[in-house]
Design an enzyme around this catalytic site. Structure first.
Site, PDB file in Angstrom:
ATOM      1  N   CYS A 366       2.181  -2.437  13.500  1.00 57.78           N
ATOM      2  CA  CYS A 366       2.846  -3.667  13.923  1.00 57.78           C
ATOM      3  C   CYS A 366       2.425  -4.166  15.302  1.00 57.78           C
ATOM      4  O   CYS A 366       2.125  -5.358  15.445  1.00 57.78           O
ATOM      5  CB  CYS A 366       4.355  -3.592  13.778  1.00 57.78           C
ATOM      6  N   ARG A 395       0.729  10.263  12.169  1.00 58.05           N
ATOM      7  CA  ARG A 395       2.101  10.641  12.506  1.00 58.05           C
ATOM      8  C   ARG A 395       2.227  12.145  12.480  1.00 58.05           C
ATOM      9  O   ARG A 395       1.853  12.794  11.507  1.00 58.05           O
ATOM     10  CB  ARG A 395       3.089  10.048  11.489  1.00 58.05           C
ATOM     11  N   GLN A 413      -2.044   2.710   5.510  1.00 54.11           N
ATOM     12  CA  GLN A 413      -0.981   1.902   4.924  1.00 54.11           C
ATOM     13  C   GLN A 413      -1.577   0.586   4.442  1.00 54.11           C
ATOM     14  O   GLN A 413      -2.408  -0.002   5.130  1.00 54.11           O
ATOM     15  CB  GLN A 413       0.082   1.585   5.979  1.00 54.11           C
ATOM     16  N   ASP A 415      -0.648  -2.236   4.835  1.00 56.92           N
ATOM     17  CA  ASP A 415       0.392  -2.804   5.689  1.00 56.92           C
ATOM     18  C   ASP A 415       0.213  -4.313   5.828  1.00 56.92           C
ATOM     19  O   ASP A 415      -0.906  -4.828   5.723  1.00 56.92           O
ATOM     20  CB  ASP A 415       0.263  -2.158   7.076  1.00 56.92           C
ATOM     21  N   HIS A 417       2.328  -7.915   7.869  1.00 54.96           N
ATOM     22  CA  HIS A 417       3.485  -8.477   8.554  1.00 54.96           C
ATOM     23  C   HIS A 417       3.546  -9.959   8.275  1.00 54.96           C
ATOM     24  O   HIS A 417       2.540 -10.649   8.376  1.00 54.96           O
ATOM     25  CB  HIS A 417       3.395  -8.178  10.056  1.00 54.96           C
ATOM     26  N   LYS A 497      15.852  -2.011   5.913  1.00 55.12           N
ATOM     27  CA  LYS A 497      14.728  -2.063   4.984  1.00 55.12           C
ATOM     28  C   LYS A 497      15.144  -1.857   3.536  1.00 55.12           C
ATOM     29  O   LYS A 497      16.180  -1.258   3.258  1.00 55.12           O
ATOM     30  CB  LYS A 497      13.690  -1.009   5.379  1.00 55.12           C
ATOM     31  N   HIS A 543       8.069  -6.513   8.105  1.00 55.66           N
ATOM     32  CA  HIS A 543       7.073  -5.457   7.913  1.00 55.66           C
ATOM     33  C   HIS A 543       7.102  -5.146   6.420  1.00 55.66           C
ATOM     34  O   HIS A 543       8.178  -5.082   5.848  1.00 55.66           O
ATOM     35  CB  HIS A 543       7.453  -4.172   8.639  1.00 55.66           C
TER      36      HIS A 543
END
Length: 681
Positions: A366, A395, A413, A415, A417, A497, A543
């Site tokens: 992000c 992580r 990910q 991912d 946004h 979420k 997200h």
RNA sequence: GCCGUUGUAGCUCAGCUGGUAGAGCAGCUGAUUCGUAAUCAGCAGGUCAGCGGUUCAAGUCCGCUCAACGGCUCCA
């Protein structure tokens, strides 16, 4: 005096006053009496010994009813507890509930008392003895702490057992032992010398519990809180018949064969090693599947006007302060640490050299996307702006939680946004829910569970923001008519979420997709857009990830297909098998044709017989096996069979490729679009 | 991180109560040139996870560390 009982078929039946559920069953048929596990009176499960009242609605539950298995397993948990108390002196009981495929009992072992899987044999033997004895389960309600039942219980288990005491204390808070109308009963069940606090109901006697097996041991915390006592959780399972138990154990064996960690080795997809715990090594075949998963997602993103970006793996620590990760996600982050050589002594390495500008490896994408957004001014005309990245994040994970590809320390990910106006939130979320289900559908994944997670203790942002964000998610879910479960306090630190959970081969549920609403980060990073009113506003950020992580989704898909990937995902789509070395040249020519057509093809040039090559390719789950020998070389044809043994027969390479189902990502995506259009018409 | 279990050849696993390691598959070599789920023979492969201890002697016993497996807690 007779009483009248109403039965589920609408009929009623007269039986003598004081009759039990068992008596009622017997009056209907002796067979039913024998098969009765429990009764349901006015919607409440009761023992078959329960005394009926005039006008009761009664249903008799037999082993054919699904709820009967739960009762059986609950009783089995008690049987196990009784055996453990005898075999492991000093053990204290806490709670023993039923699970999806069995039951467990959490046991507290005081200092000096121990129990391992080596004790299973003794405990199971004791359980078998108790089951053979077949003593009744007898319900006793304690009217007070002074009652005989309560005293008897305390003598066996309750004396120094603070866990049971806590449960009874909770019941007392609800009014137990008082004269109140709605006071909960404090009930105990006796089976021979054993007595345990329990709501019930139970099977009539221990004879029902012959097909019970202890499965495994695990640690657990009292009331699932890591600050509490460590308990020993003993898992078991129980069935009504020997055959059902055997079938269950067989099913578990079969499920193990689908385990992606086993298949990863067998199909040469990936491996792990000690030097890199939780960091997978993807082999060529695994990488092929991985890349195709990513490509498929790219097509999906493209058709929904996402813009793909790439952002740095490492950012300065100050960026993570701005985002709030430093305060809220520190434990899960990898930080850089500098080493220097001593100026005067090159052998001397200074380990804790001060970092001029401390850096951290990104655990999320992000901040990078926020920085791209912020790089120039945006107009409301551009919103919603969807920025996507196949973002590699790292992580740190506690040692006990790593799990094959499902839980790794570095993963990509899918991912993205969405930067949007507050008015656009709901529409964006609805679009996402539909989008995600389309993707899961493409992999034939239907067992997808939704969860809505709300504000956690550690979080940023105002109450008002959280409320707005949570209600936006709820509204979108309700609008889509989707069922979902609410997890209070399980949200991300920056927003609530919706998570999409999918099960693995052993029934464990893993979070894949996620949609998160975030009012905080755009503000923290100072994002703006110019509205129609000419004023500057802060956008809202969503997200979202659909696969969640490619690694995890790869694992899920591997297990779902048991390694037999659909054609478009298969790392090798066609394997050419020459009947003997004499036909290697022809095999090479055939392979070249497939290769030209964009098919992933391999030739088995080994000096083995055809049967061996077929077996090897079949076990590698290659979709199409192409046999070439004298006949094929003469006629410039091929002979094809499918991996499950079905013969497709003789054809030419050109004709075969022409007739193949979609074998590339673009072809698959096109065919899925057609299906959607057809379905809509 | 916590509880329980495990760690022997590339893979899957034997190795009893301590006496310096074995099988199958895979690999390599040779023979064989084969038609729809394993052709035959030979060869090569191990600091027994790592470190330390007990012992005349440790894969085996003890301790610590690491990793994996099953859960708990936490997460994509």
């Amino acid at each position: 005096m007779d009483i009248s009982i109403n039965l589920p078929d609408g009929s009623s039946r007269s039986i003598p006053e004081g009759s039990s559920v068992f008596d009622l069953a017997k009056s209907i048929s002796p067979g039913l009496a024998k098969a009765a596990v429990v009764g349901v009176v006015d919607g409440q499960q009761v023992d078959v010994s329960h005394t009926l009242q005039d006008g009761d609605e009664v249903r008799i539950v037999t082993k054919k009813d699904p709820e009967a298995l739960e009762v059986l397993r609950h009783s089995a948990a008690h049987l196990m507890a009784a055996a453990i108390l005898e075999e492991v002196p000093g053990a204290q009981l806490t709670i023993g509930p039923v699970t999806e495929d069995g039951f467990y009992y959490d046991i507290y072992l005081p200092e000096g008392v121990s129990m391992g899987e080596g004790d299973f044999g003794r405990i199971e033997k004791k359980m078998a003895q108790l089951a053979k004895k077949g003593q009744r389960f007898e319900r006793c309600v304690a009217p007070s702490r002074q009652s005989d039942v309560f005293r008897e219980y305390v003598a066996i288990d309750g004396g120094a057992n603070k866990f049971k005491e806590e449960i009874i204390g909770d019941l007392e808070k609800l009014g137990a032992f008082s004269d109140a109308e709605d006071a909960p009963e404090v009930s105990f069940y006796k089976m021979g010398d054993f007595i345990d606090l329990c709501r019930g109901p139970h099977v009539p006697n221990a004879k029902w519990l012959k097909h019970t097996k202890l499965m495994k041991l695990a640690g657990a915390y009292w009331r699932a809180n890591a600050a509490n006592e460590q308990l020993l959780r003993v898992y078991g399972t129980a069935f009504f018949s020997k055959e059902d138990l055997a079938a269950h154990l067989h099913m578990l064996e079969e499920a193990k064969k689908r385990d992606h960690r086993v298949l990863g080795e067998q199909l040469d997809l990936f491996h792990f090693q000690e030097d890199a715990p939780g960091f997978p090594f993807l082999h060529p075949k695994g990488t092929s599947v991985y890349n195709n998963l990513m490509e498929f997602m790219r097509v999906q993103l493209h058709s929904r006007s996402y813009k793909e970006v790439r952002t740095p793996l490492i950012l300065s620590e100050s960026a993570w302060h701005t985002s709030g990760h430093y305060d809220n996600y520190l434990e899960n982050m990898f930080f850089t640490k500098r080493k220097r050589r001593d100026k005067d002594d090159a052998q001397n390495i200074i380990d804790n050299a001060d970092e001029d500008r401390p850096m951290a490896v990104k655990p999320m994408n992000c901040p990078g996307h926020l920085m791209i957004y912020k790089h120039r001014m945006h107009s409301h005309h551009e919103l919603p702006l969807r920025i996507a990245e196949m973002g590699l994040v790292h992580r740190r994970e506690a040692s006990g939680v790593r799990h094959g590809m499902f839980r790794v320390q570095a993963f990509v990910q899918d991912d993205a946004h969405h930067f949007c106006t507050p008015e656009q939130i709901e529409g964006e979320i609805q679009l996402l829910i539909k989008f995600f289900f389309e993707v899961y559908g493409a992999f034939d994944l239907s067992d997808v569970r939704l969860e809505l997670s709300t504000r956690p203790e550690k979080s940023i942002g105002s109450d008002e923001m959280w409320e707005k964000a949570e209600s936006a998610l709820k509204k979108a879910l309700d609008a889509g008519g989707r069922e979902y479960q609410v997890n209070e306090g399980d949200g991300a630190f920056y927003g609530p979420k919706i998570d999409f959970h999918i099960r693995d081969s052993l029934g464990r549920s893993w979070q894949c997709g996620t949609i998160q609403v975030d009012f905080s980060m755009p503000e923290r990073f100072g994002l703006e857009y110019v509205g129609a009113d000419g004023a500057r506003h802060t956008p809202v950020m969503l997200h979202r990830a659909c696969y969640g992580s490619i690694e995890r989704f790869f694992g899920i898909v591997t297990e779902h297909f048991a390694g037999a990937f659909p054609l478009w995902l298969a790392p090798v789509q066609v394997k050419i098998l020459p009947v003997s070395e004499k036909f290697n040249d022809y095999a090479g020519k055939v392979a070249a044709k497939f290769d030209d057509a964009g098919v992933r093809v391999e030739v088995d040039y080994s000096d083995e017989r055809l049967g061996y090559k077929i077996r090897a390719a079949t076990m590698q789950k290659v979709p199409y096996l192409v046999v070439v020998g004298q006949k094929e070389a003469d006629g410039d044809i091929i002979n094809v069979r499918w991996r499950d043994g079905d013969d497709i027969g003789e054809t030419t390479v050109e004709a075969f490729v022409e007739g193949m189902p979609p074998y590339t990502v673009p072809a698959l995506a096109a065919s899925l679009r057609e299906q959607t259009v057809e379905a809509a018409e």
